[in-house]
Scaffold this motif. Structure first.
Motif, PDB file in Angstrom:
ATOM      1  N   UNK A 106     -86.346  -5.406  54.957  1.00  0.00           N
ATOM      2  CA  UNK A 106     -85.475  -4.602  55.822  1.00  0.00           C
ATOM      3  C   UNK A 106     -84.304  -4.004  55.051  1.00  0.00           C
ATOM      4  N   UNK A 107     -83.704  -4.794  54.181  1.00  0.00           N
ATOM      5  CA  UNK A 107     -82.569  -4.286  53.414  1.00  0.00           C
ATOM      6  C   UNK A 107     -83.006  -3.235  52.400  1.00  0.00           C
ATOM      7  N   UNK A 108     -84.240  -3.355  51.914  1.00  0.00           N
ATOM      8  CA  UNK A 108     -84.774  -2.317  51.020  1.00  0.00           C
ATOM      9  C   UNK A 108     -84.914  -0.998  51.772  1.00  0.00           C
ATOM     10  N   UNK A 109     -85.411  -1.061  52.998  1.00  0.00           N
ATOM     11  CA  UNK A 109     -85.552   0.147  53.819  1.00  0.00           C
ATOM     12  C   UNK A 109     -84.181   0.761  54.096  1.00  0.00           C
ATOM     13  N   UNK A 110     -83.206  -0.088  54.443  1.00  0.00           N
ATOM     14  CA  UNK A 110     -81.838   0.387  54.686  1.00  0.00           C
ATOM     15  C   UNK A 110     -81.302   1.116  53.467  1.00  0.00           C
ATOM     16  N   UNK A 111     -81.534   0.533  52.291  1.00  0.00           N
ATOM     17  CA  UNK A 111     -81.069   1.146  51.046  1.00  0.00           C
ATOM     18  C   UNK A 111     -81.766   2.486  50.792  1.00  0.00           C
ATOM     19  N   UNK A 112     -83.092   2.524  51.035  1.00  0.00           N
ATOM     20  CA  UNK A 112     -83.866   3.759  50.844  1.00  0.00           C
ATOM     21  C   UNK A 112     -83.316   4.890  51.710  1.00  0.00           C
ATOM     22  N   UNK A 113     -83.136   4.599  52.994  1.00  0.00           N
ATOM     23  CA  UNK A 113     -82.745   5.645  53.941  1.00  0.00           C
ATOM     24  C   UNK A 113     -81.316   6.109  53.695  1.00  0.00           C
ATOM     25  N   UNK A 114     -80.430   5.168  53.445  1.00  0.00           N
ATOM     26  CA  UNK A 114     -79.029   5.556  53.222  1.00  0.00           C
ATOM     27  C   UNK A 114     -78.904   6.463  51.999  1.00  0.00           C
ATOM     28  N   UNK A 115     -79.683   6.178  50.953  1.00  0.00           N
ATOM     29  CA  UNK A 115     -79.659   7.046  49.764  1.00  0.00           C
ATOM     30  C   UNK A 115     -80.262   8.411  50.066  1.00  0.00           C
ATOM     31  N   UNK A 116     -81.335   8.419  50.843  1.00  0.00           N
ATOM     32  CA  UNK A 116     -82.048   9.678  51.093  1.00  0.00           C
ATOM     33  C   UNK A 116     -81.220  10.669  51.892  1.00  0.00           C
ATOM     34  N   UNK A 117     -80.310  10.150  52.741  1.00  0.00           N
ATOM     35  CA  UNK A 117     -79.489  11.058  53.555  1.00  0.00           C
ATOM     36  C   UNK A 117     -78.072  11.204  53.006  1.00  0.00           C
ATOM     37  N   UNK A 118     -77.845  10.654  51.806  1.00  0.00           N
ATOM     38  CA  UNK A 118     -76.575  10.885  51.123  1.00  0.00           C
ATOM     39  C   UNK A 118     -75.422  10.033  51.589  1.00  0.00           C
ATOM     40  N   UNK A 119     -75.710   8.883  52.230  1.00  0.00           N
ATOM     41  CA  UNK A 119     -74.632   7.974  52.625  1.00  0.00           C
ATOM     42  C   UNK A 119     -74.046   7.289  51.397  1.00  0.00           C
ATOM     43  N   UNK A 120     -72.745   7.013  51.436  1.00  0.00           N
ATOM     44  CA  UNK A 120     -72.087   6.382  50.286  1.00  0.00           C
ATOM     45  C   UNK A 120     -72.572   4.957  50.071  1.00  0.00           C
ATOM     46  N   UNK A 121     -72.911   4.270  51.157  1.00  0.00           N
ATOM     47  CA  UNK A 121     -73.379   2.887  51.022  1.00  0.00           C
ATOM     48  C   UNK A 121     -74.301   2.568  52.185  1.00  0.00           C
ATOM     49  N   UNK A 122     -75.055   1.484  52.033  1.00  0.00           N
ATOM     50  CA  UNK A 122     -75.937   1.045  53.102  1.00  0.00           C
ATOM     51  C   UNK A 122     -75.150   0.689  54.351  1.00  0.00           C
ATOM     52  N   UNK A 123     -73.963   0.099  54.166  1.00  0.00           N
ATOM     53  CA  UNK A 123     -73.134  -0.278  55.307  1.00  0.00           C
ATOM     54  C   UNK A 123     -72.756   0.932  56.156  1.00  0.00           C
ATOM     55  N   UNK A 124     -72.498   2.069  55.497  1.00  0.00           N
ATOM     56  CA  UNK A 124     -72.141   3.273  56.245  1.00  0.00           C
ATOM     57  C   UNK A 124     -73.285   3.689  57.165  1.00  0.00           C
ATOM     58  N   UNK A 125     -74.508   3.623  56.642  1.00  0.00           N
ATOM     59  CA  UNK A 125     -75.664   4.002  57.468  1.00  0.00           C
ATOM     60  C   UNK A 125     -75.861   2.992  58.593  1.00  0.00           C
ATOM     61  N   UNK A 126     -75.719   1.709  58.277  1.00  0.00           N
ATOM     62  CA  UNK A 126     -75.859   0.685  59.317  1.00  0.00           C
ATOM     63  C   UNK A 126     -74.867   0.912  60.450  1.00  0.00           C
ATOM     64  N   UNK A 127     -73.632   1.269  60.094  1.00  0.00           N
ATOM     65  CA  UNK A 127     -72.630   1.538  61.126  1.00  0.00           C
ATOM     66  C   UNK A 127     -73.043   2.718  62.012  1.00  0.00           C
ATOM     67  N   UNK A 128     -73.604   3.754  61.371  1.00  0.00           N
ATOM     68  CA  UNK A 128     -73.921   4.979  62.108  1.00  0.00           C
ATOM     69  C   UNK A 128     -75.122   4.822  63.041  1.00  0.00           C
ATOM     70  N   UNK A 129     -76.008   3.873  62.739  1.00  0.00           N
ATOM     71  CA  UNK A 129     -77.233   3.719  63.549  1.00  0.00           C
ATOM     72  C   UNK A 129     -77.346   2.319  64.144  1.00  0.00           C
ATOM     73  N   UNK A 130     -76.225   1.634  64.273  1.00  0.00           N
ATOM     74  CA  UNK A 130     -76.243   0.240  64.724  1.00  0.00           C
ATOM     75  C   UNK A 130     -77.028   0.068  66.016  1.00  0.00           C
TER      76      UNK A 130
END
Length: 246
Positions: free
Chosen positions: A193-217
């Motif tokens: 799951x954390x690998x997927x989070x890392x993949x997606x956050x990078x693909x959409x240009x998020x600064x960190x995985x945490x930023x993406x997690x916050x946006x799609x919580x």
């Protein structure tokens, strides 16, 4: 017409338009008038009534169609429950193209149409596609199909293929996270799951995985279940963490 759920009318109008614009013996003004049924002598009344009754289908291989137009033709056949005709339309419409990458929307629509025949037909079409036609929607179509049918391992396989092709998307990532949560894996879910989070956050240009997690919580809660995603007190994942019970 297709958006209004009138695919038959869409195909008939396309047939009429092509017949009008390909006439060689008319001026541009005459062509436009004939397209809309204007300015014709009374002797054309019979042909007016027969406009949409041509027995011979349009030869798409002889036309230079844009991607949106061909995609619409394919979608019309799909709406009519004619997946074989949708596939034929794609092949005929792209037969003489030098650059297949210009027809990505048409390829995706043909791919979706073949799901009505079966996943095997769909995957065979995908395998035959030029990889330069791939985009995130290509894989999302198949992943949604597997998710609707509860085939979670297949969703993971499609995600891996999309990842290899550089065609992952946020929605595909969320579906794959749901697949991981629904799977029978006895261990290692958190790592995946954390690998997927890392993949997606990078693909959409998020600064960190945490930023993406916050946006799609709340989306994560919807896909993974409220008992699998929670607010965390750990500094490293200060807003959201996937439950360690996974």
């Amino acid at each position: 017409c297709i958006d209004a759920k009138q695919p038959v009318a869409a195909l008939q109008l396309f047939d009429h338009a092509i017949a009008a614009v390909t006439r060689r013996d008319e001026t541009l003004a005459d062509t436009v008038k004939s397209l809309f049924g204007l300015g014709r002598p009374s002797g054309h009344n019979e042909s007016n009534r027969a406009i949409f009754q041509r027995d011979t289908p349009v030869d798409l291989s002889s036309l230079r169609l844009s991607d949106p137009v061909l995609a619409a033709i394919i979608k019309a056949h799909t709406r009519l429950g004619q997946p074989e005709k949708a596939r034929s339309a794609f092949y005929d419409g792209t037969m003489n193209l030098d650059n297949p990458t210009l027809m990505t929307e048409s390829a995706n629509n043909a791919l979706e149409a073949l799901l009505d025949i079966g996943i095997d037909e769909c995957m065979s079409f995908l395998d035959a596609m030029d990889e330069s036609c791939f985009n995130p929607s290509t894989f999302l179509v198949i992943a949604r199909h597997h998710a609707r049918n509860g085939k979670w391992p297949e969703v993971g396989a499609i995600y891996n293929r999309a990842r290899d092709a550089g065609c992952i998307s946020e929605e595909l990532g969320l579906l794959t996270m749901q697949a991981v949560c629904e799977s029978e894996m006895k261990s290692g879910k958190i790592k995946v799951l954390r690998t997927i989070v890392s993949d997606i956050s990078r693909s959409i240009g998020m600064r960190s995985s945490d930023d993406w997690l916050r946006s799609v919580y709340w989306k994560i809660k919807k896909h993974c279940g409220f008992h699998h995603a929670r607010v965390s007190s750990y500094p490293r994942h200060s807003f959201c963490i996937l439950s360690s019970t996974l």
